[in-house]
Design a protein around this motif. Structure first.
Motif, PDB file in Angstrom:
ATOM      1  N   UNK A  30       0.850  -1.186   0.000  1.00  0.00           N
ATOM      2  CA  UNK A  30       0.000   0.000   0.000  1.00  0.00           C
ATOM      3  C   UNK A  30       0.888   1.240   0.000  1.00  0.00           C
ATOM      4  N   UNK A  31       0.332   2.322  -0.513  1.00  0.00           N
ATOM      5  CA  UNK A  31       1.049   3.585  -0.374  1.00  0.00           C
ATOM      6  C   UNK A  31       1.096   3.941   1.106  1.00  0.00           C
ATOM      7  N   UNK A  32       2.041   4.766   1.469  1.00  0.00           N
ATOM      8  CA  UNK A  32       2.148   5.197   2.855  1.00  0.00           C
ATOM      9  C   UNK A  32       0.857   5.895   3.295  1.00  0.00           C
ATOM     10  N   UNK A  33       0.307   6.733   2.450  1.00  0.00           N
ATOM     11  CA  UNK A  33      -0.933   7.440   2.784  1.00  0.00           C
ATOM     12  C   UNK A  33      -2.086   6.472   2.994  1.00  0.00           C
ATOM     13  N   UNK A  34      -2.240   5.507   2.108  1.00  0.00           N
ATOM     14  CA  UNK A  34      -3.330   4.531   2.237  1.00  0.00           C
ATOM     15  C   UNK A  34      -3.153   3.691   3.496  1.00  0.00           C
ATOM     16  N   UNK A  35      -1.925   3.318   3.799  1.00  0.00           N
ATOM     17  CA  UNK A  35      -1.650   2.513   4.990  1.00  0.00           C
ATOM     18  C   UNK A  35      -2.014   3.275   6.260  1.00  0.00           C
ATOM     19  N   UNK A  36      -1.574   4.527   6.352  1.00  0.00           N
ATOM     20  CA  UNK A  36      -1.847   5.335   7.541  1.00  0.00           C
ATOM     21  C   UNK A  36      -3.345   5.625   7.645  1.00  0.00           C
TER      22      UNK A  36
END
Length: 52
Positions: A30-36
């Motif tokens: 996942x992208x960092x943004x999606x993960x967070x």
């Protein structure tokens, strides 16, 4: 349905936590943004369920 509007904001986190989160997002593919975003949504959902 159109995607939700997004806004950038900055937070300051310990260096080691940032490293761990970045690695976890890669491991989750996942992208960092999606993960967070997912982690925060999961946390808030569980908190709301406990408050009932």
């Amino acid at each position: 349905m159109p995607p939700a509007a997004k806004r950038q904001f900055s937070v300051y986190l310990p260096v080691e936590l940032v490293r761990r989160v970045k690695h976890a997002s890669v491991d989750a593919d996942e992208s960092l943004s999606a993960f967070v975003e997912r982690a925060l949504e999961d946390y808030l959902r569980r908190s709301e369920e406990r408050a009932r």
